[in-house]
Motif scaffolding. Structure first.
Motif, PDB file in Angstrom:
ATOM      1  N   ASP A   1      67.612  93.964  33.507  1.00  0.00           N
ATOM      2  CA  ASP A   1      67.375  93.199  32.282  1.00  0.00           C
ATOM      3  C   ASP A   1      68.670  93.147  31.477  1.00  0.00           C
ATOM      4  N   ALA A   2      68.564  92.864  30.188  1.00  0.00           N
ATOM      5  CA  ALA A   2      69.781  92.707  29.379  1.00  0.00           C
ATOM      6  C   ALA A   2      70.553  94.020  29.215  1.00  0.00           C
TER       7      ALA A   2
ATOM      8  N   ILE B   1      62.346  93.156  36.270  1.00  0.00           N
ATOM      9  CA  ILE B   1      63.386  92.105  36.254  1.00  0.00           C
ATOM     10  C   ILE B   1      63.015  91.081  35.188  1.00  0.00           C
ATOM     11  N   THR B   2      64.001  90.630  34.448  1.00  0.00           N
ATOM     12  CA  THR B   2      63.745  89.636  33.396  1.00  0.00           C
ATOM     13  C   THR B   2      64.566  88.384  33.701  1.00  0.00           C
ATOM     14  N   SER B   3      64.445  87.394  32.815  1.00  0.00           N
ATOM     15  CA  SER B   3      65.189  86.145  33.004  1.00  0.00           C
ATOM     16  C   SER B   3      66.693  86.411  33.018  1.00  0.00           C
ATOM     17  N   GLN B   4      67.110  87.449  32.305  1.00  0.00           N
ATOM     18  CA  GLN B   4      68.536  87.805  32.290  1.00  0.00           C
ATOM     19  C   GLN B   4      68.994  88.239  33.687  1.00  0.00           C
TER      20      GLN B   4
ATOM     21  N   ILE C   1      67.591  87.365  36.523  1.00  0.00           N
ATOM     22  CA  ILE C   1      67.558  86.185  37.399  1.00  0.00           C
ATOM     23  C   ILE C   1      68.773  85.292  37.148  1.00  0.00           C
ATOM     24  N   ARG C   2      69.181  85.202  35.891  1.00  0.00           N
ATOM     25  CA  ARG C   2      70.364  84.397  35.558  1.00  0.00           C
ATOM     26  C   ARG C   2      71.599  84.932  36.301  1.00  0.00           C
TER      27      ARG C   2
ATOM     28  N   MET D   1      71.410  84.006  39.998  1.00  0.00           N
ATOM     29  CA  MET D   1      71.704  82.590  40.235  1.00  0.00           C
ATOM     30  C   MET D   1      73.191  82.286  40.039  1.00  0.00           C
ATOM     31  N   MET D   2      73.784  82.927  39.019  1.00  0.00           N
ATOM     32  CA  MET D   2      75.211  82.720  38.771  1.00  0.00           C
ATOM     33  C   MET D   2      76.023  83.195  39.974  1.00  0.00           C
TER      34      MET D   2
ATOM     35  N   ALA E   1      74.964  83.506  43.065  1.00  0.00           N
ATOM     36  CA  ALA E   1      74.686  82.607  44.192  1.00  0.00           C
ATOM     37  C   ALA E   1      75.514  81.326  44.075  1.00  0.00           C
TER      38      ALA E   1
ATOM     39  N   MET F   1      59.695  81.658  38.967  1.00  0.00           N
ATOM     40  CA  MET F   1      60.964  81.039  38.576  1.00  0.00           C
ATOM     41  C   MET F   1      61.497  80.081  39.631  1.00  0.00           C
TER      42      MET F   1
END
Lengths: 112, 157
Positions: free
Chosen positions: A22-23, A53-56, A58-59, A62-63, A65, A91
């Motif tokens: 997370d953050a 796991i949070t959106s942070q 996942i971000r 993705m970055m 990747a 997501m």
């Protein structure tokens, strides 16, 4: 969140994450993963010891990747537990990145 | 009707480091009220995403709001409320008007290059909750997150 990297073959580096993705502590994970991605190898991210796991988080995946993709390399995910897998599915991450049950399953596939 | 007399409550400062307090606080409430473990992860994620959005956006002065009174306390209050077949999380902040539910639905990307790096928090909140509602009242943003429980909750003694 702990992060460990290990080279598992000539062009695959394993990044193992442990704890809450997370953050909190995200900056260090972000930096380390960008470094691996910029070295021009395929990346296998071991999520088997990730409990949250949070959106942070996942971000950051993705970055990383995207950076790997820019040099025609891949990022794959290994061993997410069911709740983590559900987050990835909601997501739409599972439509973009390959997810394997284990390192053996990834190796058995013959390619990333 | 809520089952417990007082809600389990957490007060956070509006800074991202404060998010680390959510999981331990929620686990204490979960154990106290003997809630089913399978919902804990999803509720924690909903609170985390909603609160992270508040911290990142609700305290930014919106366009055209230059004369709006500034938030004073800059704190976020999170309450866990038990109903007989659901739990409700209420999140209240004293930031500027910010309705997270107005965020447009995100298009699902099919390739890495299409994938967006932001705007993932609210879809997660929508995906893991059963009902969301927002109101602006008395200078506060108030978000309610409902998560249904498969089993009935025992009334606390």
């Amino acid at each position: 969140m702990e992060i460990k990297t290990s080279v598992i073959s000539a062009d695959i580096t394993m990044v193992s994450l442990t704890g809450s993705f997370d953050a909190t502590g995200a900056d260090i994970v972000d930096l380390e993963m960008r470094k691996v991605a910029r070295s021009g190898v395929n990346i296998a991210v071991d999520l088997s010891d990730v409990v949250f796991i949070t959106s942070q988080g996942i971000r950051i995946l993705m970055m990383t990747a995207k950076i790997a993709n820019a040099s025609n390399k891949k990022l794959v995910l290994i061993g997410p537990k069911p709740p983590i897998r559900k987050v990835l599915a909601i997501m739409g991450v599972d439509k973009i990145l390959s997810i394997y049950e284990s390192v053996d399953a990834m190796a058995g596939n013959g390619r990333l | 009707m809520a089952l417990q007399k007082y809600p389990h409550r957490l007060i956070l400062e509006n800074r991202l480091e404060a998010l680390a307090q959510i999981n331990p606080w929620l686990e204490r409430g979960w154990n106290e009220y003997e809630l089913p473990n399978e919902s804990l992860f999803e509720v924690a994620l909903c609170i985390y995403e909603a609160t992270a959005n508040i911290i990142m956006y609700a305290y930014q002065v919106p366009d055209g709001y230059s004369k709006a009174p500034e938030p004073i306390a800059r704190v976020i209050e999170i309450s866990l409320i038990l109903h007989d077949d659901a739990i409700e999380i209420k999140i209240q902040d004293d930031g500027y008007d910010f309705n997270p539910l107005m965020t447009p639905e995100r298009k699902v990307a099919q390739t890495i290059s299409e994938a967006s790096l932001s705007g993932r928090g609210i879809p997660l909140l929508r995906g893991f909750s059963d009902k969301l509602s927002y109101q602006r009242s008395g200078g506060y943003n108030q978000l309610s997150i409902i998560k249904s429980l498969k089993v009935r909750v025992a009334s606390p003694q």
